[in-house]
Design a protein around this motif. Structure first.
Motif, PDB file in Angstrom:
ATOM      1  N   ILE A  77      -1.841   5.588  -9.202  1.00 41.87           N
ATOM      2  CA  ILE A  77      -0.810   4.820  -8.509  1.00 41.87           C
ATOM      3  C   ILE A  77      -1.149   4.652  -7.032  1.00 41.87           C
ATOM      4  O   ILE A  77      -0.879   3.618  -6.433  1.00 41.87           O
ATOM      5  N   LEU A  78      -1.788   5.648  -6.447  1.00 50.30           N
ATOM      6  CA  LEU A  78      -2.113   5.561  -5.032  1.00 50.30           C
ATOM      7  C   LEU A  78      -3.218   4.555  -4.759  1.00 50.30           C
ATOM      8  O   LEU A  78      -3.282   3.972  -3.684  1.00 50.30           O
ATOM      9  N   GLN A  79      -4.087   4.323  -5.751  1.00 51.29           N
ATOM     10  CA  GLN A  79      -5.144   3.329  -5.556  1.00 51.29           C
ATOM     11  C   GLN A  79      -4.585   1.911  -5.567  1.00 51.29           C
ATOM     12  O   GLN A  79      -5.202   0.994  -5.068  1.00 51.29           O
ATOM     13  N   LYS A  80      -3.391   1.732  -6.120  1.00 53.10           N
ATOM     14  CA  LYS A  80      -2.768   0.417  -6.185  1.00 53.10           C
ATOM     15  C   LYS A  80      -1.963   0.105  -4.932  1.00 53.10           C
ATOM     16  O   LYS A  80      -1.593  -1.034  -4.698  1.00 53.10           O
ATOM     17  N   ALA A  81      -1.691   1.107  -4.128  1.00 54.54           N
ATOM     18  CA  ALA A  81      -0.861   0.923  -2.935  1.00 54.54           C
ATOM     19  C   ALA A  81      -1.742   0.718  -1.706  1.00 54.54           C
ATOM     20  O   ALA A  81      -2.840   1.254  -1.618  1.00 54.54           O
ATOM     21  N   ASP A  82      -1.260  -0.048  -0.766  1.00 53.40           N
ATOM     22  CA  ASP A  82      -1.952  -0.239   0.506  1.00 53.40           C
ATOM     23  C   ASP A  82      -1.486   0.860   1.457  1.00 53.40           C
ATOM     24  O   ASP A  82      -0.512   0.703   2.185  1.00 53.40           O
ATOM     25  N   LEU A  83      -2.181   1.988   1.413  1.00 55.43           N
ATOM     26  CA  LEU A  83      -1.763   3.147   2.195  1.00 55.43           C
ATOM     27  C   LEU A  83      -1.962   2.946   3.687  1.00 55.43           C
ATOM     28  O   LEU A  83      -1.320   3.629   4.490  1.00 55.43           O
ATOM     29  N   ASP A  84      -2.812   2.007   4.082  1.00 53.43           N
ATOM     30  CA  ASP A  84      -3.001   1.742   5.506  1.00 53.43           C
ATOM     31  C   ASP A  84      -1.734   1.166   6.133  1.00 53.43           C
ATOM     32  O   ASP A  84      -1.515   1.294   7.321  1.00 53.43           O
ATOM     33  N   LYS A  85      -0.912   0.514   5.315  1.00 51.80           N
ATOM     34  CA  LYS A  85       0.323  -0.085   5.825  1.00 51.80           C
ATOM     35  C   LYS A  85       1.559   0.729   5.446  1.00 51.80           C
ATOM     36  O   LYS A  85       2.665   0.349   5.784  1.00 51.80           O
ATOM     37  N   THR A  86       1.367   1.826   4.737  1.00 53.52           N
ATOM     38  CA  THR A  86       2.489   2.660   4.299  1.00 53.52           C
ATOM     39  C   THR A  86       2.817   3.676   5.384  1.00 53.52           C
ATOM     40  O   THR A  86       1.956   4.431   5.806  1.00 53.52           O
ATOM     41  N   GLU A  87       4.066   3.685   5.822  1.00 51.12           N
ATOM     42  CA  GLU A  87       4.477   4.612   6.870  1.00 51.12           C
ATOM     43  C   GLU A  87       5.231   5.810   6.332  1.00 51.12           C
ATOM     44  O   GLU A  87       5.287   6.852   6.986  1.00 51.12           O
ATOM     45  N   VAL A  88       5.827   5.695   5.155  1.00 50.93           N
ATOM     46  CA  VAL A  88       6.594   6.772   4.544  1.00 50.93           C
ATOM     47  C   VAL A  88       6.458   6.650   3.030  1.00 50.93           C
ATOM     48  O   VAL A  88       6.472   5.539   2.494  1.00 50.93           O
ATOM     49  N   ILE A  89       6.358   7.781   2.355  1.00 50.05           N
ATOM     50  CA  ILE A  89       6.383   7.805   0.898  1.00 50.05           C
ATOM     51  C   ILE A  89       7.632   8.575   0.484  1.00 50.05           C
ATOM     52  O   ILE A  89       7.885   9.672   0.992  1.00 50.05           O
ATOM     53  N   ILE A  90       8.411   7.990  -0.419  1.00 47.22           N
ATOM     54  CA  ILE A  90       9.607   8.654  -0.939  1.00 47.22           C
ATOM     55  C   ILE A  90       9.363   8.964  -2.406  1.00 47.22           C
ATOM     56  O   ILE A  90       8.990   8.080  -3.174  1.00 47.22           O
ATOM     57  N   ILE A  91       9.561  10.224  -2.762  1.00 41.36           N
ATOM     58  CA  ILE A  91       9.383  10.615  -4.154  1.00 41.36           C
ATOM     59  C   ILE A  91      10.713  11.055  -4.754  1.00 41.36           C
ATOM     60  O   ILE A  91      11.622  11.470  -4.049  1.00 41.36           O
TER      61      ILE A  91
END
Length: 129
Positions: free
Chosen positions: A22-36
């Motif tokens: 799932i993390l490979q599908k997300a643009d983590l460079d633009k992600t400021e917060v992850i909510i689980i």
């Protein structure tokens, strides 16, 4: 609209594993917060939950907020209760990489009038299909 609402946020369901891709599908460079959906810190000793492992996996670069519906009684230090809408039952918020009170404010002010914020409810529904 509050400025934090404009920040890119990645939502992750508790049942997903970090290695699931799932993390490979997300643009983590633009992600400021992850909510689980779940705990970041499990107890007063600081034992990491899914969110804690995720925070370390991401080399502590992106704050992780955990939102749980069930209380862990042995976690008073790293957890806050958040009441939303007219619910008498709280959500339990934990975090790493950000102030806990700030994280609670984010969850309290998420869209939706019910106990569970709209995006978290939608995520829960999607992952059960």
């Amino acid at each position: 609209m509050r400025s934090w609402m404009l920040k890119p946020v990645l939502f992750i369901k508790e049942s997903y594993r970090v290695s699931s891709g799932i993390l490979q599908k997300a643009d983590l460079d633009k992600t400021e917060v992850i909510i689980i959906d779940g705990y970041v810190i499990l107890d007063d000793t600081g034992k990491p939950g899914l969110g804690g492992h995720l925070y370390e996996f991401l080399k502590r670069k992106i704050p992780v907020i955990g939102v749980a519906k069930t209380n862990f009684a042995n976690n008073a230090r790293h957890k806050r209760e958040v009441y939303r809408g007219e619910s008498v039952r709280p959500l339990y918020v934990t975090t790493l990489g950000m102030d806990l009170d700030l994280a609670c404010g984010y969850i309290k002010n998420m869209h939706g009038v019910f106990r569970i914020p709209t995006m978290l409810k939608k995520l829960d529904t999607l992952t059960k299909e």
